[in-house]
Design an enzyme around this catalytic site. Sequence first.
Site, PDB file in Angstrom:
ATOM      1  N   SER A  11     195.123 112.412  47.080  1.00  8.70           N
ATOM      2  CA  SER A  11     193.816 112.012  47.609  1.00  8.70           C
ATOM      3  C   SER A  11     193.080 113.223  48.165  1.00  8.70           C
ATOM      4  CB  SER A  11     193.993 110.964  48.709  1.00  8.70           C
ATOM      5  OG  SER A  11     192.728 110.677  49.267  1.00  8.70           O
ATOM      6  N   HIS A  65     192.487 111.194  43.212  1.00  7.78           N
ATOM      7  CA  HIS A  65     192.007 110.005  43.923  1.00  7.78           C
ATOM      8  C   HIS A  65     190.879 110.459  44.852  1.00  7.78           C
ATOM      9  CE1 HIS A  65     192.371 105.956  45.686  1.00  7.78           C
ATOM     10  NE2 HIS A  65     192.112 106.543  46.841  1.00  7.78           N
ATOM     11  N   ASP A  71     187.954 109.277  47.556  1.00  3.22           N
ATOM     12  CA  ASP A  71     187.546 108.219  48.497  1.00  3.22           C
ATOM     13  C   ASP A  71     186.085 108.365  48.897  1.00  3.22           C
ATOM     14  OD1 ASP A  71     190.085 106.812  49.020  1.00  3.22           O
ATOM     15  OD2 ASP A  71     190.732 108.769  49.773  1.00  3.22           O
ATOM     16  N   MET A  87     183.270 106.750  51.261  1.00  2.00           N
ATOM     17  CA  MET A  87     183.096 105.849  52.417  1.00  2.00           C
ATOM     18  C   MET A  87     181.647 105.914  52.896  1.00  2.00           C
ATOM     19  SD  MET A  87     186.394 107.042  54.595  1.00  2.00           S
ATOM     20  CE  MET A  87     188.016 107.218  53.853  1.00  2.00           C
ATOM     21  N   HIS A 140     187.657 105.509  44.539  1.00  2.00           N
ATOM     22  CA  HIS A 140     187.884 104.358  45.423  1.00  2.00           C
ATOM     23  C   HIS A 140     186.653 104.199  46.308  1.00  2.00           C
ATOM     24  CE1 HIS A 140     190.503 102.799  49.045  1.00  2.00           C
ATOM     25  NE2 HIS A 140     189.686 101.874  48.584  1.00  2.00           N
ATOM     26  N   MET A 190     184.692 102.632  49.169  1.00  2.00           N
ATOM     27  CA  MET A 190     184.766 101.847  50.408  1.00  2.00           C
ATOM     28  C   MET A 190     183.345 101.722  50.932  1.00  2.00           C
ATOM     29  SD  MET A 190     188.211 103.630  51.833  1.00  2.00           S
ATOM     30  CE  MET A 190     188.090 104.900  50.581  1.00  2.00           C
ATOM     31  N   MET A 213     195.902  98.288  49.745  1.00  2.00           N
ATOM     32  CA  MET A 213     195.768  99.201  50.894  1.00  2.00           C
ATOM     33  C   MET A 213     196.978  99.016  51.800  1.00  2.00           C
ATOM     34  SD  MET A 213     193.081 100.909  50.271  1.00  2.00           S
ATOM     35  CE  MET A 213     193.327 101.901  51.744  1.00  2.00           C
ATOM     36  N   GLY A 219     189.657 103.834  55.676  1.00  2.00           N
ATOM     37  CA  GLY A 219     188.707 104.585  56.492  1.00  2.00           C
ATOM     38  C   GLY A 219     189.205 105.963  56.895  1.00  2.00           C
ATOM     39  N   PHE A 220     190.515 106.114  56.970  1.00  3.51           N
ATOM     40  CA  PHE A 220     191.060 107.384  57.455  1.00  3.51           C
ATOM     41  C   PHE A 220     192.356 107.739  56.724  1.00  3.51           C
ATOM     42  CE2 PHE A 220     188.759 105.205  60.769  1.00  3.51           C
ATOM     43  CZ  PHE A 220     187.868 106.178  61.208  1.00  3.51           C
ATOM     44  N   GLY A 221     192.575 109.037  56.553  1.00  2.87           N
ATOM     45  CA  GLY A 221     193.861 109.507  56.053  1.00  2.87           C
ATOM     46  C   GLY A 221     194.831 109.640  57.221  1.00  2.87           C
ATOM     47  N   GLY A 222     196.088 109.880  56.895  1.00  5.44           N
ATOM     48  CA  GLY A 222     197.080 110.198  57.917  1.00  5.44           C
ATOM     49  C   GLY A 222     197.539 109.044  58.794  1.00  5.44           C
ATOM     50  N   ASP A 261     197.846 102.681  48.360  1.00  4.71           N
ATOM     51  CA  ASP A 261     196.995 103.703  48.987  1.00  4.71           C
ATOM     52  C   ASP A 261     197.135 103.656  50.504  1.00  4.71           C
ATOM     53  OD1 ASP A 261     195.090 105.590  49.515  1.00  4.71           O
ATOM     54  OD2 ASP A 261     193.377 104.373  48.831  1.00  4.71           O
ATOM     55  N   GLY A 286     199.427 106.191  53.667  1.00  6.36           N
ATOM     56  CA  GLY A 286     200.721 106.430  54.320  1.00  6.36           C
ATOM     57  C   GLY A 286     201.885 106.618  53.370  1.00  6.36           C
ATOM     58  N   GLY A 310     197.693 111.459  50.311  1.00  5.50           N
ATOM     59  CA  GLY A 310     196.718 112.406  50.851  1.00  5.50           C
ATOM     60  C   GLY A 310     197.361 113.429  51.753  1.00  5.50           C
ATOM     61  N   SER A 311     197.526 113.071  53.017  1.00  6.94           N
ATOM     62  CA  SER A 311     198.021 114.051  53.991  1.00  6.94           C
ATOM     63  C   SER A 311     199.439 114.518  53.686  1.00  6.94           C
ATOM     64  CB  SER A 311     197.907 113.505  55.413  1.00  6.94           C
ATOM     65  OG  SER A 311     198.330 112.177  55.460  1.00  6.94           O
TER      66      SER A 311
HETATM   67  C1  DX5 Z   1     192.122 105.660  53.226  1.00  9.70           C
HETATM   68  C2  DX5 Z   1     191.966 106.220  51.846  1.00  9.70           C
HETATM   69  C3  DX5 Z   1     193.176 106.889  51.323  1.00  9.70           C
HETATM   70  C4  DX5 Z   1     193.600 108.110  52.101  1.00  9.70           C
HETATM   71  C5  DX5 Z   1     195.090 108.165  52.037  1.00  9.70           C
HETATM   72  O1  DX5 Z   1     191.051 104.843  53.514  1.00  9.70           O
HETATM   73  O2  DX5 Z   1     191.628 105.191  50.942  1.00  9.70           O
HETATM   74  O3  DX5 Z   1     193.036 107.224  49.951  1.00  9.70           O
HETATM   75  O4  DX5 Z   1     193.067 109.310  51.619  1.00  9.70           O
HETATM   76  O5  DX5 Z   1     195.526 109.158  52.873  1.00  9.70           O
HETATM   77  P1  DX5 Z   1     197.005 109.260  53.401  1.00  9.70           P
HETATM   78  O6  DX5 Z   1     197.874 109.461  52.195  1.00  9.70           O
HETATM   79  O7  DX5 Z   1     196.954 110.448  54.306  1.00  9.70           O
HETATM   80  O8  DX5 Z   1     197.307 107.977  54.120  1.00  9.70           O
HETATM   81 ZN    ZN Z   2     191.730 105.657  48.744  1.00 11.79          ZN
END
Ligand code: DX5
Ligand code: ZN
Length: 220
Positions: free
Chosen positions: A8, A33, A35, A37, A66, A68, A137, A142-145, A175, A177, A197-198
């Site tokens: 991501s 991937h 995102d 938003m 993706h 959002m 999901m 909304g957020f990574g990590g 998608d 964690g 992602g992270s």
């Molecule tokens: C969250 C995103 C994810 C995000 C995943 O809303 O849709 O794609 O980037 O990030 P990690 O892998 O860090 O949870």
């Molecule tokens: Zn995503």
Amino acid sequence: MKKILAPSILAADFANLQRDVEMVNNSEADWFHIDIMDGVFVPNISFGMPVLKAIEKHATKFIDVHLMIVNPDQYFKTFAELGANMLTVHYEACTHLHRSLQSIKAEGMQAGVALNPHTNVQLLKDTIKNIDMVCLMSVNPGFGGQHFIENTYQKVRELKQMINEQNANTLIEIDGGVTNQNAQQLIEAGADVLVAGSYVFGAENPTQTIADLKQMMNNS
Ligand code: DX5
Ligand code: ZN
């Protein structure tokens, strides 16, 4: 079928975007991937069309977008022109989901549907044959990590059963964690595509982390 890993870009270094896109190009990862938003559907704003255009210029792999955002239908044509191969909309953002899926396909893209953690997979029973990919999901979008929500395993199994029962040709994407702590279990439960992602971009050696995850996925 070979399992798909989609790093991501949300977790990339935006000041070194070309470097990070090329890292993915030259790695064992399968997809990008991306995102998008809008600050309305989710409480965060990521990036928009000009950034996707810049990514697409360098990306040599399948682009999984993706969305959002609320009212996604008005942008389908734009995302097709920007090079999206898969376009995923949120179930919770589509009043006429069946129509949205048809419109995405009419623009030449594959059509995905994302479900928030609170949304029951059975709601897709009447549309599953029209869906190329369901994105479950495993965090609130909304957020990574964020931390992986454990109930996701159960949702994967239930969705897989529905897909098999209807003989549908639908991929299951996870998608949020995703790490080496849950990748294998997710594949065993029935997942086809893992977004990370992270875990990838925060690693000391992202290329090696991708290779290790892929090996874990394909040995499951
Ligand atoms: C969250 C995103 C994810 C995000 C995943 O809303 O849709 O794609 O980037 O990030 P990690 O892998 O860090 O949870
Ligand atoms: Zn995503």
